[in-house]
Write an enzyme that holds these catalytic residues in place. Structure first.
Site, PDB file in Angstrom:
ATOM      1  N   ARG A  77     151.749  11.070  15.296  1.00  0.00           N
ATOM      2  CA  ARG A  77     151.984   9.637  15.250  1.00  0.00           C
ATOM      3  C   ARG A  77     151.364   8.973  16.471  1.00  0.00           C
ATOM      4  NH1 ARG A  77     156.530   9.308  11.733  1.00  0.00           N
ATOM      5  NH2 ARG A  77     157.545   7.483  12.598  1.00  0.00           N
ATOM      6  N   ASP A 135     135.899  16.234  12.976  1.00  0.00           N
ATOM      7  CA  ASP A 135     136.665  15.430  12.013  1.00  0.00           C
ATOM      8  C   ASP A 135     136.143  13.998  11.958  1.00  0.00           C
ATOM      9  OD1 ASP A 135     138.479  15.018  10.039  1.00  0.00           O
ATOM     10  OD2 ASP A 135     140.210  14.789  11.362  1.00  0.00           O
ATOM     11  N   LEU A 141     151.568   2.658  15.638  1.00  0.00           N
ATOM     12  CA  LEU A 141     150.292   2.135  15.152  1.00  0.00           C
ATOM     13  C   LEU A 141     149.883   2.809  13.863  1.00  0.00           C
ATOM     14  CD1 LEU A 141     148.244   1.983  18.465  1.00  0.00           C
ATOM     15  CD2 LEU A 141     149.049   0.058  17.118  1.00  0.00           C
ATOM     16  N   GLY A 159     148.713   9.816  11.746  1.00  0.00           N
ATOM     17  CA  GLY A 159     147.474  10.495  11.378  1.00  0.00           C
ATOM     18  C   GLY A 159     147.731  11.956  11.089  1.00  0.00           C
TER      19      GLY A 159
END
Ligand SMILES: *[C@@H]1O[C@H](CO)[C@@H](O)[C@H](O)[C@H]1NC(C)=O
Ligand SMILES: *[C@@H]1O[C@H](CO)[C@@H](O)[C@H](O)[C@H]1NC(C)=O
Ligand SMILES: *[C@@H]1O[C@H](CO)[C@@H](O)[C@H](O)[C@H]1NC(C)=O
Ligand SMILES: *[C@@H]1O[C@H](CO)[C@@H](O)[C@H](O)[C@H]1NC(C)=O
Length: 665
Positions: free
Chosen positions: A351, A463, A344, A347
């Protein structure tokens, strides 16, 4: 031609009356043989001379053959036959088989054992016997000057062979003699040929199936005329001695004064199967056993490889967390082996793969987070698992985790519409309406309030950014990846500590102290709000100097009295002016460089819900506050070289020197 045929018929007629001297047996079913001793014809047509220990048996052609024409010289003849010796124990031989030419078809004085059932102690070797024989001897008897226990010999009137040789055949291929074992159980093909003009007797041996060897094994000059009589019987005899074995004749052809017909293997009856079993056991069994062992080794290898492939780490304390633990195998199956097709995204933490849990058919996103150290893992996992108990409609639900060596797998609800940043930045394919954006902002705000104040403990997100906000199928914003940043806080070496958070979202106090607080989350949320309203990143170096830093650009617009000029141009005029103004001003407030000036999330939610009015801020106050954070407030070496007076606001890098973080860690 006609004459030849006539002669042949005449000859056949004469020969038939006295035993025509020309016959062939392809198997002996129904044959009129003269049997003696233990000899019998088996139901499938084998001529079995004997079958047990200490037996003798013979089988003779029933009528005598006329061997000598009137002038007294012996006719030429040829015969070929197929025999087999099947010992019960392949290492222990019985006695042997003889092909015999005899004046009688019975051997009343023939003795068992070494005398092959045709001679006895008194008559052995006597010329009065008038007998000739070919012996296939599997017993070494020095008394008869045998050469070994596996030989062929030509016997005249007794068992002292006039000529003998070890069992062998001349190979037409290799052009030399190859050894044979008479007791191997293999079918042996024998040709016996006598030339009455040259007194030449040839014996040729071969394994069945090969063409007749070019050279005979035995070739001897024998004047049979001086030995045999005119009318003679022909046939076979055999005996067994100390050890059990069975002697079989499978086929036989004979011709006086001519070439005997050939015998073909496929026309002969089969040897009994049980005897073959010994071969299966001696040769087949080791093969089967080794194949099975090989398969077992392979299977064990596969199991080990599978074990390694699906290995996980689970410690005792993790049992307490029970249901949140997934097996790696299940996740592997769910994502079809973590193939790129189901990837998908990649990041900051690892993954992310799409998957379907096979048991529940639930669609999930599996994030593979690699981590190097075990330190702090326990606290982190327990935190992750406790975060799994968080329930809020604007949080991406964490379903569970799996732990492996150097890797943590987190399982989340699957969000079909992906992350918010794809709808905002860099020429998005589809745009969000203002109402959708405002709802997303409010949703994320309420999720953050839940994390900060409404759960049993304070949870910092650390974050917040557009790419960490995911959209469910109703385009609701859902905050994801909460708490993950902690993984990088725990137990890492201060020398290599990486600042957690994302460029453009880091509060100046966070970059200064390295310590995350609810207030640093609020700062990041402020940056996030402004990005959603303006449809651009908080720092975009590709824009004109005035616009690079989003907060600065908005404050400038505000001071000029045109704050709405900062709104996303793509929206046009399709937005609620009040809401837009609220979001822009609140975004600036949250982005206040001074921690104390930022509102709490509870206040933010109230402002967004219009339950409380935004404090009356003047753009000049805010601008002054922004400028008040002088260069001395932030470490100079962290600054990025943007040509802006307020660069220190967002100045940070992803890695901080030790001094900047030591107070915070
Ligand atoms: C077998 O052969 C013998 C000798 O020729 C003969 O006397 C006998 O009748 C034959 N038996 C059969 C069944 O043909
Ligand atoms: C040996 O064989 C011959 C011929 O068959 C017979 O006359 C004689 O009696 C036998 N002798 C012994 C000792 O069996
Ligand atoms: C064949 O048999 C003979 C006699 O038994 C022996 O001397 C010889 O070595 C054997 N040859 C092979 C190739 O086994
Ligand atoms: C073979 O034996 C017969 C009868 O004893 C004799 O007449 C003949 O000459 C012999 N032949 C040879 C080649 O020795």
């Amino acid at each position: 031609m006609f004459c030849k045929l006539l002669l042949w018929f005449l000859f056949m007629g004469i020969a038939a009356s006295e035993g025509d001297g020309n016959f062939i047996y392809r198997g002996f079913r129904g044959a009129n043989m003269s049997l003696g001793g233990e000899a019998e014809i088996t139901s499938n047509g084998l001529l079995r001379l004997n079958n047990a220990i200490r037996q003798k048996g013979h089988a003779m052609y029933p009528v005598p053959l006329h061997f000598k024409p009137s002038h007294g010289k012996t006719h030429s003849f040829s015969t070929n036959f197929v025999f087999a010796i099947l010992p019960q124990d392949p290492d222990l031989s019985g006695s042997g088989v003889v092909f015999v030419i005899s004046p009688s078809k019975e051997f009343p004085g023939g003795e068992n054992g070494k005398y092959m059932g045709i001679f006895n102690e008194t008559n052995n070797g006597k010329s009065s016997n008038h007998m000739a024989a070919i012996e296939f001897d599997t017993f070494f008897n020095p008394e008869f000057r045998d050469i070994d226990e596996n030989h062929i010999g030509i016997d005249i009137n007794g068992l002292d062979s006039i000529s003998s040789a070890p069992a062998a055949y001349f190979s037409n291929v290799s052009r030399r003699f190859e050894n044979l074992s008479l007791i191997s159980g293999d079918l042996m093909h024998v040709w016996v040929e006598y030339n009455g003009f040259q007194n030449q007797l040839n014996v040729t041996l071969s394994p069945i199936g090969l063409p007749k060897p070019d050279l005979p094994l035995l070739s001897s000059t024998v004047n049979l005329s001086s030995i045999i009589l005119d009318n003679m019987y022909i046939g076979f005899s055999s005996t067994t001695r100390r050890f059990q074995s069975s002697h079989y004749i499978l086929g036989w052809s004979f011709k006086m004064n001519g070439q005997a017909q050939a015998l073909d293997l496929w026309q002969l009856p089969n040897l009994p199967q049980p005897k073959k079993k010994s071969k299966v056991l001696t040769i087949g069994l080791p093969v089967i056993v080794s194949v099975l062992m090989l398969m077992a080794i392979l299977a064990v290898g596969l199991i080990v490889i599978r074990k390694i492939k699906f290995a996980e780490i689970q410690e005792d304390w993790e049992r307490d967390f029970g249901p949140h633990r997934f097996s790696y195998k299940d996740l592997y199956t769910a994502t079809k082996g973590f193939t790129d097709r189901d990837l998908l995204g990649v990041g900051g933490f690892g993954r992310v793969y799409r998957g379907v849990l096979s048991a529940s058919k639930i669609e999930v996103a599996v994030k593979r987070v690699s981590h190097e150290s075990r330190q702090g893992m326990r606290e982190f996992i327990s935190e992750i698992v406790s975060l799994g108990r968080l329930r809020h409609r604007n949080l991406v639900q964490l379903l569970g985790y799996c732990r492996r060596k150097r890797e943590l797998l987190l399982v989340y609800d699957f969000m079909p519409n992906g992350s918010l940043d794809k709808f905002l930045f860099d020429h998005p394919n589809s745009m969000l309406r203002w109402s959708q954006r405002f709802r997303i902002i409010k949703g994320v705000a309420s999720a953050l309030l839940y994390l900060h104040e409404e759960w049993e403990q304070v949870v910092l997100h650390r974050d917040i950014k557009a790419s960490n906000v995911l959209l469910d199928n109703e385009m609701n914003g859902r905050l994801g990846d909460f708490g993950l940043a902690r993984l990088y806080d725990h137990g890492t070496d201060p020398q290599t500590t990486h600042m957690v958070g994302t460029f453009g979202y880091l509060a100046p106090d966070l970059t200064r102290t390295g310590k995350a607080t609810t207030s640093t989350d609020v700062f990041a949320f402020g940056a996030f709000m402004l990005e959603v309203a303006c449809g651009r990143r908080s720092i975009d170096p590709q824009l004109s100097v005035d616009e690079i830093i989003l907060v600065e650009w908005i404050s400038k617009c505000w001071r000029k009295g045109t704050i709405l000029a900062a709104a996303d141009l793509k929206l046009g005029v399709d937005y609620e002016v009040e809401e837009m103004e609220l979001v822009l001003k609140l975004g600036l407030l949250c982005s206040h460089p001074l921690t104390a000036a930022r509102p709490s999330m509870r206040q933010v939610v109230k402002f967004l819900d219009r339950d409380a009015p935004l404090p009356d801020l003047s753009p000049d106050d805010l601008g002054a506050a922004i400028l008040a954070v002088g260069p001395s407030e932030g470490p100079n070496d962290l600054r990025l070289s943007y040509p802006s007076s307020s660069e220190q606001w967002f100045a940070c890098t992803s890695s901080l020197p030790e001094s900047a973080l030591s107070s915070g860690l």
